[in-house]
Motif scaffolding. Structure first.
Motif, PDB file in Angstrom:
ATOM      1  N   LEU A 272     -11.521  -4.672  -1.647  1.00 50.91           N
ATOM      2  CA  LEU A 272     -11.185  -6.020  -1.658  1.00 50.91           C
ATOM      3  C   LEU A 272     -12.406  -6.950  -1.372  1.00 50.91           C
ATOM      4  N   GLY A 273     -13.370  -6.316  -0.732  1.00 46.82           N
ATOM      5  CA  GLY A 273     -14.457  -7.292  -0.220  1.00 46.82           C
ATOM      6  C   GLY A 273     -14.213  -7.977   1.189  1.00 46.82           C
ATOM      7  N   SER A 274     -15.315  -8.232   1.718  1.00 42.21           N
ATOM      8  CA  SER A 274     -15.097  -8.605   3.373  1.00 42.21           C
ATOM      9  C   SER A 274     -14.280 -10.073   3.473  1.00 42.21           C
ATOM     10  N   PRO A 275     -14.354 -11.009   2.343  1.00 41.65           N
ATOM     11  CA  PRO A 275     -13.505 -12.275   2.711  1.00 41.65           C
ATOM     12  C   PRO A 275     -12.068 -11.914   2.607  1.00 41.65           C
ATOM     13  N   ARG A 276     -11.587 -11.014   2.008  1.00 40.43           N
ATOM     14  CA  ARG A 276     -10.290 -10.757   1.916  1.00 40.43           C
ATOM     15  C   ARG A 276      -9.901  -9.836   2.903  1.00 40.43           C
ATOM     16  N   THR A 277     -10.486  -9.170   3.733  1.00 36.18           N
ATOM     17  CA  THR A 277     -10.475  -8.400   4.986  1.00 36.18           C
ATOM     18  C   THR A 277     -10.726  -8.869   6.330  1.00 36.18           C
ATOM     19  N   ASP A 278     -11.746 -10.114   6.573  1.00 39.55           N
ATOM     20  CA  ASP A 278     -12.074 -10.407   7.432  1.00 39.55           C
ATOM     21  C   ASP A 278     -10.821 -10.946   8.379  1.00 39.55           C
ATOM     22  N   GLY A 279     -10.952 -10.371   9.613  1.00 38.21           N
ATOM     23  CA  GLY A 279      -9.675 -10.985  10.766  1.00 38.21           C
ATOM     24  C   GLY A 279      -8.219 -10.302  10.456  1.00 38.21           C
ATOM     25  N   GLN A 280      -8.165  -9.297   9.350  1.00 35.28           N
ATOM     26  CA  GLN A 280      -7.109  -8.584   8.750  1.00 35.28           C
ATOM     27  C   GLN A 280      -7.004  -7.056   9.453  1.00 35.28           C
ATOM     28  N   SER A 281      -7.826  -6.677  10.442  1.00 31.27           N
ATOM     29  CA  SER A 281      -7.972  -5.295  10.726  1.00 31.27           C
ATOM     30  C   SER A 281      -6.463  -4.657  11.012  1.00 31.27           C
ATOM     31  N   GLU A 282      -5.808  -5.396  11.595  1.00 29.08           N
ATOM     32  CA  GLU A 282      -4.393  -4.808  12.198  1.00 29.08           C
ATOM     33  C   GLU A 282      -3.590  -4.639  10.875  1.00 29.08           C
ATOM     34  N   ALA A 283      -3.550  -5.449   9.980  1.00 30.99           N
ATOM     35  CA  ALA A 283      -2.675  -5.313   8.728  1.00 30.99           C
ATOM     36  C   ALA A 283      -3.535  -4.096   7.779  1.00 30.99           C
ATOM     37  N   ILE A 284      -4.659  -4.093   7.839  1.00 33.67           N
ATOM     38  CA  ILE A 284      -5.496  -3.106   7.012  1.00 33.67           C
ATOM     39  C   ILE A 284      -4.998  -1.818   7.585  1.00 33.67           C
ATOM     40  N   THR A 285      -5.107  -1.578   9.028  1.00 35.07           N
ATOM     41  CA  THR A 285      -4.745  -0.320   9.498  1.00 35.07           C
ATOM     42  C   THR A 285      -3.397   0.108   9.075  1.00 35.07           C
ATOM     43  N   ARG A 286      -2.487  -0.769   9.350  1.00 33.75           N
ATOM     44  CA  ARG A 286      -0.934  -0.588   8.796  1.00 33.75           C
ATOM     45  C   ARG A 286      -0.969   0.008   7.470  1.00 33.75           C
ATOM     46  N   LEU A 287      -1.608  -0.948   6.811  1.00 30.65           N
ATOM     47  CA  LEU A 287      -1.845  -0.354   5.098  1.00 30.65           C
ATOM     48  C   LEU A 287      -2.009   0.963   4.928  1.00 30.65           C
ATOM     49  N   THR A 288      -3.011   1.381   5.514  1.00 30.94           N
ATOM     50  CA  THR A 288      -3.768   2.805   5.475  1.00 30.94           C
ATOM     51  C   THR A 288      -2.430   3.662   5.779  1.00 30.94           C
ATOM     52  N   GLU A 289      -1.949   3.533   7.181  1.00 26.84           N
ATOM     53  CA  GLU A 289      -0.729   4.231   7.635  1.00 26.84           C
ATOM     54  C   GLU A 289       0.422   4.504   6.350  1.00 26.84           C
ATOM     55  N   LEU A 290       0.729   3.338   6.070  1.00 28.84           N
ATOM     56  CA  LEU A 290       1.846   3.287   4.836  1.00 28.84           C
ATOM     57  C   LEU A 290       1.507   4.043   3.750  1.00 28.84           C
ATOM     58  N   CYS A 291       0.219   4.111   3.435  1.00 27.33           N
ATOM     59  CA  CYS A 291      -0.428   4.783   2.263  1.00 27.33           C
ATOM     60  C   CYS A 291      -0.629   6.277   2.651  1.00 27.33           C
ATOM     61  N   GLY A 292      -0.397   6.907   3.909  1.00 24.77           N
ATOM     62  CA  GLY A 292      -0.529   7.933   4.193  1.00 24.77           C
ATOM     63  C   GLY A 292      -1.883   8.480   4.027  1.00 24.77           C
ATOM     64  N   HIS A 293      -2.955   7.522   3.976  1.00 24.69           N
ATOM     65  CA  HIS A 293      -4.230   7.831   3.686  1.00 24.69           C
ATOM     66  C   HIS A 293      -4.581   8.414   2.399  1.00 24.69           C
ATOM     67  N   LEU A 294      -3.732   8.428   1.642  1.00 26.00           N
ATOM     68  CA  LEU A 294      -3.628   8.937   0.352  1.00 26.00           C
ATOM     69  C   LEU A 294      -4.654   8.232  -0.658  1.00 26.00           C
ATOM     70  N   PRO A 295      -5.831   8.712  -1.175  1.00 25.38           N
ATOM     71  CA  PRO A 295      -6.704   7.933  -1.914  1.00 25.38           C
ATOM     72  C   PRO A 295      -5.952   6.866  -3.135  1.00 25.38           C
ATOM     73  N   LEU A 296      -5.189   7.716  -3.852  1.00 26.86           N
ATOM     74  CA  LEU A 296      -4.609   7.128  -5.031  1.00 26.86           C
ATOM     75  C   LEU A 296      -3.779   5.927  -4.512  1.00 26.86           C
ATOM     76  N   ALA A 297      -3.038   6.263  -3.193  1.00 25.84           N
ATOM     77  CA  ALA A 297      -2.126   5.212  -2.888  1.00 25.84           C
ATOM     78  C   ALA A 297      -3.116   3.792  -2.432  1.00 25.84           C
ATOM     79  N   LEU A 298      -4.213   4.342  -1.632  1.00 22.12           N
ATOM     80  CA  LEU A 298      -5.018   3.303  -1.312  1.00 22.12           C
ATOM     81  C   LEU A 298      -5.655   2.362  -2.389  1.00 22.12           C
ATOM     82  N   ARG A 299      -6.152   3.022  -3.331  1.00 20.01           N
ATOM     83  CA  ARG A 299      -6.657   2.294  -4.544  1.00 20.01           C
ATOM     84  C   ARG A 299      -5.555   1.226  -5.306  1.00 20.01           C
TER      85      ARG A 299
END
Length: 756
Positions: A272-299
């Motif tokens: 995504l690049g830093s402009p899209r993720t700055d200040g979004q650490s909580e949402a990013i962490t939750r997304l990784t959990e919802l993806c089950g840390h599966l690389p395909l889902a994350l991509r």
């Protein structure tokens, strides 16, 4: 009729032959047809057939392939292989080139250990092949491409990659893969033997004289992979597969699992690049959990957000949080988690599909073999073999010996298949829940005291452990599952069974008092008793629930409230014993809430009622709390006298309770001496405080004893030993979940001048 001489036998393909021509000629010879006979049967001219076999015509159209396949009487699999080579012939340039190129990605993230392992294997001298295996979507091909990029300098003869189509309905046969490999390695097509054995020998000879890196991507099984492995030093073969290919000899295996939490977040950040993720650490962490840390889902998540500049990560979190919609949300163009899982599911047999679907019914994170067998009706040995097969196929994880778990996204996929393919899922769920609670009841009987309820119908038909150790092991391993069965049986109106199980596990609960499952059990027990109209039983269950909140979770306000509700019901029904226990739990809650005077009064009431009913165990508990309340009220000498008088008092016929109460009393005596500032005596008293092995989850008890010992030692001038005990106490408080006490202990360590 025109006569003709038979075609002379040939062991080598004609000069200039292509992979399609090699296969066509091999099939024609296997059918014992001459060019003229095949021409007559297919309608393709002899000249055109000759051009195809010699490579002058590289890729015939589909109608020509269909005509040849019909004339040669090919099965579906052979027809598809021939068509695939025809398609490749039309696309490939005249000059030989690697038939398949792995594509690297600029945002490759993580996998440091796996890359290090591959580098060590590839550049070593002992191992000539490695299998990189794991579930679909873990990024095996991407990792292989990155390995090729990083290892290119170690292989001066280059790299060759072949797609084996292992997950398709028609995996590439070794003979065809060898043609592609040999062509890419520079062998002229007219030098590639028709005979598969000779072709394999040429491949091995070619590799023996070179140092090349061979990647076999998406291998189906051992039989289709073994002919493509090297047998001499120099070259290295990297195989990717969803299976471990356990039958291959002389290879190393590297299992690929999900990314770590940090790696998952970094991958999304790089996409995504830093402009899209700055200040979004909580949402990013939750997304990784919802993806089950599966690389395909994350991509997929990263690509979806990249294609929608106005979307925030939090918005996508909202969409994916709904389990019913999550797999549908994990789609980006031709990338889809559901499709990747469907490939593996499609290759299972019907019994294995059934097991995978029904594993989605398991309430907890993992399951044992016996519970899995209940889901399908198979015997445990057969079920264990099926579970292992699902592990090999990357659809199941063996989290510990004999324990199996579905990845979160696989669970959602299995749940979809269950809903769409079975009409009896709810009946299976109810049967599973029934078995779990009957088994829990049977296991709980190993720890009962006199007066326990009689077995209920069918209890003996469930899983029956043969010893107390086996019973405790089962109750521990399956605790999330038997607790998860409670709402299923409650919804089915099975209130009597729930109340029975709660009573049966009553004494065992004291051995593992910090389990959160007790709050679920006694809550459903209270609700079931209310549904049955049994107010005395409801009072008992509320008392148990008060204990679970106070002793197990340190939730003293809730504990006091529940105990007072129990007291009200017990008073209405005249249940003196339940009144006594309610006052006992009220006294403990008041003491923890820093209301020692109220605690002392409640403890005295409890003691009188216990004495009235002859409950020696209850009286010992309330008297101990009374002593603590006296000490907290500044009457430590009276507390010491009371606690010493209680030592040696029998609590009745409850197994292991005397030793447990004695340990608690020793702790209270040591604390009394501490309050009286009799430091050397306190040190000696704390040193003999030990908890019996019959009770687990005593980290907090040990931590409190170590804290008291450290306090006494500090006043005796033994600062170094005191600091050591405090460091250990902080670790135990943290393990027990008592963050307040852990923080206070950390402060005490700092005061002693230690970092800890």
């Amino acid at each position: 009729m025109t006569s003709h001489a038979p075609e002379p036998p040939q062991s080598e393909p004609p000069p200039g032959s292509t992979p399609f021509g090699v296969m066509l000629r091999s099939l024609r010879r296997a059918a014992r047809l001459t060019l003229e006979e095949l021409s007559e049967a297919s309608g393709v001219s002899v000249r055109a057939l000759g051009d195809l076999e010699r490579g002058r015509s590289r890729g015939p159209q589909r109608r020509t392939v269909d005509a040849l396949a019909a004339a040669l009487r090919l099965d579906v699999e052979q027809r598809e292989r021939l068509q695939r080579l025809a398609d490749a012939g039309r696309e490939r340039a005249p000059a030989p080139a690697p038939p398949y190129l792995l594509r690297t990605v600029p945002d490759f993230t993580g996998r440091r250990q796996e890359l290090a392992d591959l580098e060590a294997l590839a550049t070593g001298t002992r191992t000539r092949a490695a299998v990189l295996f794991g579930p679909g979507g873990q990024g095996k091909t991407t990792l292989a491409a990155e390995a090729v990029r990083r290892l290119s300098g170690a292989f001066p003869d280059g790299s060759v990659c072949v797609q084996l189509h292992g997950m398709s309905e028609a995996p590439l046969p070794p003979a065809e893969a060898l043609v592609l490999l040999l062509t890419a390695l520079g062998q002229p097509p007219d030098r590639i033997p028709v005979d598969p054995v000779a072709r394999e020998a040429l491949y091995r000879t070619t590799l023996a004289g070179r140092r090349a890196l061979i990647v076999l991507d998406d291998a189906a099984d051992e039989a289709l992979t073994r002919p493509l492995l090297p047998d001499a030093e120099g070259s290295f073969v990297l195989v990717t597969s969803r299976r471990p290919l356990a039958g291959l000899e002389g290879v190393r295996r590297i299992r690929l699992g999900g990314l770590s939490g940090g790696e998952s977040a970094r991958l999304l950040g790089r996409i995504l690049g830093s402009p899209r993720t700055d200040g979004q650490s909580e949402a990013i962490t939750r997304l990784t959990e919802l993806c089950g840390h599966l690389p395909l889902a994350l991509r997929i998540v990263g690509n979806r957000l990249s294609s929608r500049p106005s979307w925030t990560p939090a918005r996508l979190v909202g969409q994916l949080a709904d389990e019913e919609r999550r797999l549908s949300g994990l789609v980006a163009g031709d990338l889809a988690v559901r499709s990747a899982l469907a490939l593996s599911y499609g290759q299972l047999t019907d019994p294995h599909r059934l097991l995978l679907r029904r594993l989605a019914l398991v309430p907890g994170h993992d399951t044992g073999v016996e519970l899995a067998a209940v889901l399908t009706g198979e015997d445990p040995p057969t079920t264990e073999g099926s579970l292992d097969l699902l592990v090999d196929r990357g659809l199941l994880e063996e989290t510990a010996p004999g324990r199996y778990a579905l990845h979160d996204l696989v669970r959602l996929f299995a749940r979809e298949r269950l809903r769409d393919e079975e009409e009896t899922a709810e009946a299976v769920r109810l049967g599973m829940a029934d078995w779990l609670l009957r088994s829990a009841s049977a296991a709980g009987r190993w720890f009962e005291a006199p007066g326990a309820p009689e077995p209920w119908p069918g209890e003996v038909a469930a899983f029956a452990p043969g010893s107390a150790e086996a019973a405790e092991e089962w109750l521990t391993a399956e605790r999330a599952n038997w607790a998860g069965a409670l709402p299923v049986l409650f919804a089915a109106g099975r209130h009597a069974e729930i109340l029975h199980v709660s009573r049966t596990l009553y004494w065992f609960s004291d051995r593992r008092h910090q389990w959160p499952e007790w709050r679920a059990l006694f809550s459903y027990g209270a609700r079931s008793a209310a549904a049955l109209g049994d107010r005395t039983a409801e009072a008992h269950q509320l008392n148990c629930l008060a204990w679970a909140h106070s002793v197990g979770a340190y939730q003293y306000v809730e504990g006091e409230e529940l105990a007072r509700r129990a007291l009200e019901l017990a008073t209405e029904t005249g249940a003196v014993g339940e009144q006594a226990w309610a006052w006992a739990y009220i006294s403990g809650a008041c003491l923890s809430l820093k209301r020692p005077a109220e605690a002392a009064e409640a403890a005295e009431r409890a003691s009188r009622l216990f004495e009235e009913t002859g409950d020696t165990a209850g009286r010992a508990v309330s008297q101990r709390v009374l002593g603590k309340a006296l000490r907290e009220s500044g009457r430590a000498e009276e507390a010491l006298t009371l606690h010493r008088a209680l030592m040696g008092t029998s609590t009745g016929d409850v197994p292991g309770l005397d030793a447990y109460v004695e340990a608690l009393l020793r702790h209270e005596i040591a604390n009394d001496l501490l309050a009286l500032e009799r430091w050397p005596e306190a040190v000696a008293a704390f040193r003999i405080v030990t908890a019996p092995r019959s009770h687990g989850d005593l980290d907090r008890f040990h931590a409190q004893a170590l804290t008291g010992l450290a306090t006494a030692l500090r006043h005796c001038g033994e600062v170094t030993e005191a600091r050591t005990h405090l460091v250990r106490a902080r670790e135990l408080f943290t393990a027990a979940g008592d963050t307040t006490a852990a923080s206070s202990t950390a402060t005490a360590i700092e005061e002693l001048g230690g970092v800890g």
